[in-house]
Design an enzyme around this catalytic site. Structure first.
Site, short mmCIF file in Angstrom:
data_model
loop_
_atom_site.label_atom_id
_atom_site.label_comp_id
_atom_site.label_asym_id
_atom_site.label_seq_id
_atom_site.Cartn_x
_atom_site.Cartn_y
_atom_site.Cartn_z
CG HIS A 1 59.98 19.87 54.93
ND1 HIS A 1 60.99 19.01 55.30
CD2 HIS A 1 58.88 19.10 54.75
CE1 HIS A 1 60.51 17.77 55.35
NE2 HIS A 1 59.23 17.80 55.02
NE ARG B 1 35.92 45.66 32.06
CZ ARG B 1 36.16 44.51 31.44
NH1 ARG B 1 35.32 43.52 31.58
NH2 ARG B 1 37.22 44.37 30.68
CB CYS C 1 39.97 49.96 32.32
SG CYS C 1 41.49 50.51 33.07
CE LYS D 1 34.25 38.19 39.32
NZ LYS D 1 34.55 37.28 40.43
CD1 TRP E 1 42.43 47.44 39.33
CD2 TRP E 1 44.02 47.11 37.78
NE1 TRP E 1 43.40 46.65 39.88
CE2 TRP E 1 44.39 46.42 38.96
CE3 TRP E 1 44.88 47.04 36.67
CZ2 TRP E 1 45.57 45.68 39.06
CZ3 TRP E 1 46.04 46.30 36.79
CH2 TRP E 1 46.38 45.63 37.96
CE LYS F 1 38.35 33.87 46.90
NZ LYS F 1 38.28 33.54 45.51
CD GLU G 1 40.27 37.38 46.22
OE1 GLU G 1 40.49 38.06 45.22
OE2 GLU G 1 39.74 36.25 46.17
CG ASN H 1 39.83 47.70 29.05
OD1 ASN H 1 40.75 47.50 29.82
ND2 ASN H 1 38.95 46.77 28.73
N GLY H 2 43.15 48.75 28.36
CA GLY H 2 44.24 47.94 27.82
C GLY H 2 45.57 48.57 28.16
CD GLU I 1 39.66 30.00 45.61
OE1 GLU I 1 40.72 30.24 45.02
OE2 GLU I 1 38.69 30.78 45.59
O1 M6R Z 1 38.16 35.36 35.02
P1 M6R Z 1 39.24 34.41 35.41
O2 M6R Z 1 38.73 33.20 36.09
O3 M6R Z 1 40.16 34.07 34.29
O4 M6R Z 1 40.10 35.22 36.47
C1 M6R Z 1 41.29 34.70 36.98
C2 M6R Z 1 41.63 35.36 38.28
O5 M6R Z 1 41.91 36.72 38.08
C3 M6R Z 1 40.49 35.25 39.30
O6 M6R Z 1 40.16 33.91 39.47
C4 M6R Z 1 40.89 35.86 40.64
O7 M6R Z 1 41.95 35.17 41.20
C5 M6R Z 1 39.68 35.83 41.57
N1 M6R Z 1 38.79 36.90 41.27
C6 M6R Z 1 40.06 35.89 42.99
O8 M6R Z 1 38.95 35.69 43.81
#
Ligand code: M6R
Length: 603
Positions: free
Chosen positions: A503, A27, A2, A598, A74, A484, A487, A100-101, A480
């Site tokens: 396994h 956000r 948010c 984000k 969000w 990517k 997501e 926001n929260g 990672e």
């Molecule tokens: O801002 P941060 O690095 O603490 O965020 C942590 C995760 O939410 C963030 O790395 C998220 O997994 C990525 N945006 C995914 O690409």
């Protein structure tokens, strides 16, 4: 999670709010709304499910005024819908509020104070605006009613409230969620992130948890929880408007992938001298050297970077390193060593899961360092030390350049500690040179976009699932790479330790399943190739990303050699592009994947 904006004292409030919300869309983007108070007691509340563009389409020319608040959501409590979109209004329409929260005790508040109220939606936020109205109905002036409500609300919040009877003031308050006040000439703004209001001002004042602020066009007044006046200097945001624009790129993600070589060069500049020595605050190094164990705490991509950091730190410093998910560590804290040191990795510096850990560690008096991309962010302010990532604003939800920046800064930190400990491995490691070699290799991979896009067509067009496999740091990169891919393209992808597949999980491999093998380590190359053969015999469509010195002619992508400690910096780049092109092919929004945001400011 948010984003909120507000403005007071400028004629075109509606436009400014919408422009600000566009900048905060990273956000959250499931619904949005604005409230504007205009001349002659005119008020406008416009909300929409969907993106800011959907909201904008509903804003007619008469919607304008000199004061207003806005929100991009969000969803946490209540599904994305117009009804649940903010701003929320009290029953008598007098109070309007954005939040926001997460209000943790909203059920209790409803029971105790609001049983006779007819609530419109399912959000926790609505409770807050009705609670202000409740205290106002009980005779309190607006500010006092807001403050009283704040004493009852538990949880995280950044609130902005407008009283229609006095639209000369925006009341704001903050606890655990980010909030800044921007100072203008004859006007003031509020925002969750300076980016949102950079077109209006680059002077901002931070608000601490528990503080309440009365914002008027020509003044702001901050109060702490006890009602004492607080004076805080403003700071100048070190951001350019051009840094947050897409330019000629179709998506931020592609721009941010392309920026990685220059981020490496910025890190070299920031943390090494012309003679190649590292430059990091001695106090940080001494604290870490005095510790007997480093704990890396992070989430998502930053967590994946943490594993690579562990590999580099342990080799260079001989200090044991543990990597933990923030959301687990906070509530299931392992037995700590006698002299622990904590490193928080967070692109945004606002991640609530990480922050709750830091709050606990601060209470325990334990030392901490935050590596973040955002100067002045919560995790930066609340840790003992900060090292900035220098990656420039990262706007695409899928993190790319922050991941490589985290690894690079951890490598510099490892080198600085290793040198102090006179570790021969460290003394022989010319970090500035090796990072610049890495940057040049990133460029050669980025130049292969067309090839990668064609390979994606061959390998991923119809797949519903995929695997990335590797051993050691290649496994960490596989984690990672799969995050990517899944997501943004929604292909169900798993990152697996190559040797572990047999396994159990190998049962999922069937005819045509894409399996991406990452091979950059001489020690494990043969074994990973063996594991790739195992899946191939079961029908997998293998795709090998390998270092030149370990490559076979049949490998799909061959990367020039880089220093063995820094292979993740380059092996991740093709996987970022694979995710990007797979998403484009499927026709999804690369920068704003479904269900995500984000900056994750709720636990
Ligand atoms: O801002 P941060 O690095 O603490 O965020 C942590 C995760 O939410 C963030 O790395 C998220 O997994 C990525 N945006 C995914 O690409």
């Amino acid at each position: 999670m948010c984003g909120i904006v507000g403005i007071i004292g400028k004629d075109n409030a509606a436009d400014i709010l919408v422009q600000g919300l566009e900048k905060l869309e990273y956000r959250g983007y499931d619904s949005a709304g604005i409230f504007v108070a205009g001349a002659n007691d005119q008020h406008y509340l416009v909300k929409s499910q969907g993106r800011i563009a959907d909201l904008q389409a509903r804003i007619t020319p008469e919607v304008n005024g000199t004061v207003g608040i806005g929100h991009t959501r969000w969803a946490t409590h209540g599904k994305p819908s117009e009804r649940n979109a903010h701003p929320h209004t009290s029953s008598n329409q007098r109070f309007t509020l954005v939040h926001n929260g997460v209000i943790e005790n909203f059920e209790e508040i409803k029971q105790e104070f609001l049983q006779n109220k007819q609530l419109e939606g399912e959000t926790d936020t609505e409770i807050a605006v009705h609670l202000v109205e409740y205290f106002s109905d009980n005779g309190l002036a607006t500010k006092a009613a807001f403050k009283k409500a704040l004493t009852i609300i538990k949880g995280s919040y950044a609130f902005a409230l407008i009283d229609r009877n006095d639209p000369e003031t925006i009341y704001v308050a903050k606890n655990k969620s980010p909030l800044l006040i921007g100072l203008g000439d004859g006007f003031n703004v509020i925002c969750s992130d300076a980016m949102a209001m950079l077109s209006q001002t680059n002077h901002f004042v931070e608000i601490a948890d528990g503080e309440m602020v009365t914002v008027k066009a020509n003044e702001i007044a901050i109060e702490d929880e006890k009602g004492n006046a607080v004076y805080r200097e403003s700071y100048e945001a070190q951001l350019n408007l051009s840094d947050i624009e897409k330019g000629t790129y179709p998506y931020y993600m592609l721009k941010e992938i392309d920026e990685q070589p220059s981020v490496m060069r910025r890190i070299i500049q920031a943390y090494t001298t012309a003679t190649g020595d590292t430059q990091i605050d001695e106090e940080i190094l001494n604290q870490i050297i005095a510790s007997d164990r480093i704990y890396i705490i992070a989430c998502g991509t930053s967590y994946n970077a943490g594993w690579v950091g562990k590999a580099i730190l342990e080799q260079m410093t001989n200090i044991p390193v543990e990597v933990h998910l923030s959301s687990e560590f906070g509530y299931n804290m392992p037995l700590l060593s006698a002299k622990p040191f904590f490193i928080f990795l967070s692109q945004s510096g606002e991640t609530a899961d990480s922050r709750q850990v830091l709050v606990q560690l601060n209470e325990m008096g334990l030392p901490s360092l935050t590596l973040t991309n955002v100067a002045g962010s919560t995790l930066s302010r609340e840790a003992d030390y900060t090292l900035l990532l220098h990656a420039g604003p990262e706007i695409a939800v899928a993190s790319t350049k922050a991941y490589t920046a985290q690894i690079a800064v951890l490598a510099v930190l490892a080198k600085a500690i290793g040198d102090q400990k006179a570790n021969p491995k460290s003394l022989n490691f010319d970090i500035a040179h090796e990072l610049s070699v890495g940057a040049a290799i990133m460029e050669t991979i980025i130049d292969e976009k067309m090839l990668i896009s064609q390979l994606v067509e061959q390998y991923l067009t119809d797949s519903r699932n995929a695997f990335y496999i590797g051993r050691g740091v290649d496994y960490f990169v596989a984690m990672e790479a799969s995050l990517k891919l899944k997501e943004i393209s929604y292909i169900q992808a798993e990152g697996f330790a190559a040797g572990e597949l047999k396994h159990g999980t190998i049962a999922l491999v069937e005819e045509g399943t894409p399996v991406f093998g990452i091979i950059t380590d001489q020690k494990t190359a043969a074994h990973t190739r063996g594991n790739l053969k195992e899946v191939e015999s079961r029908g997998a469509h293998n795709f090998v990303i390998s270092l030149e010195s370990l490559a076979k002619e049949t490998d799909q992508l061959i990367i020039p050699d880089v220093h063995p400690l820094l292979t993740p910096l380059v092996s991740i780049v093709p996987t970022q592009l694979i995710a990007y092109f797979a998403t484009l092919q499927r026709g999804y929004d690369v920068d704003k994947p479904r269900n995500l945001a984000k900056s994750v400011t709720v636990e």
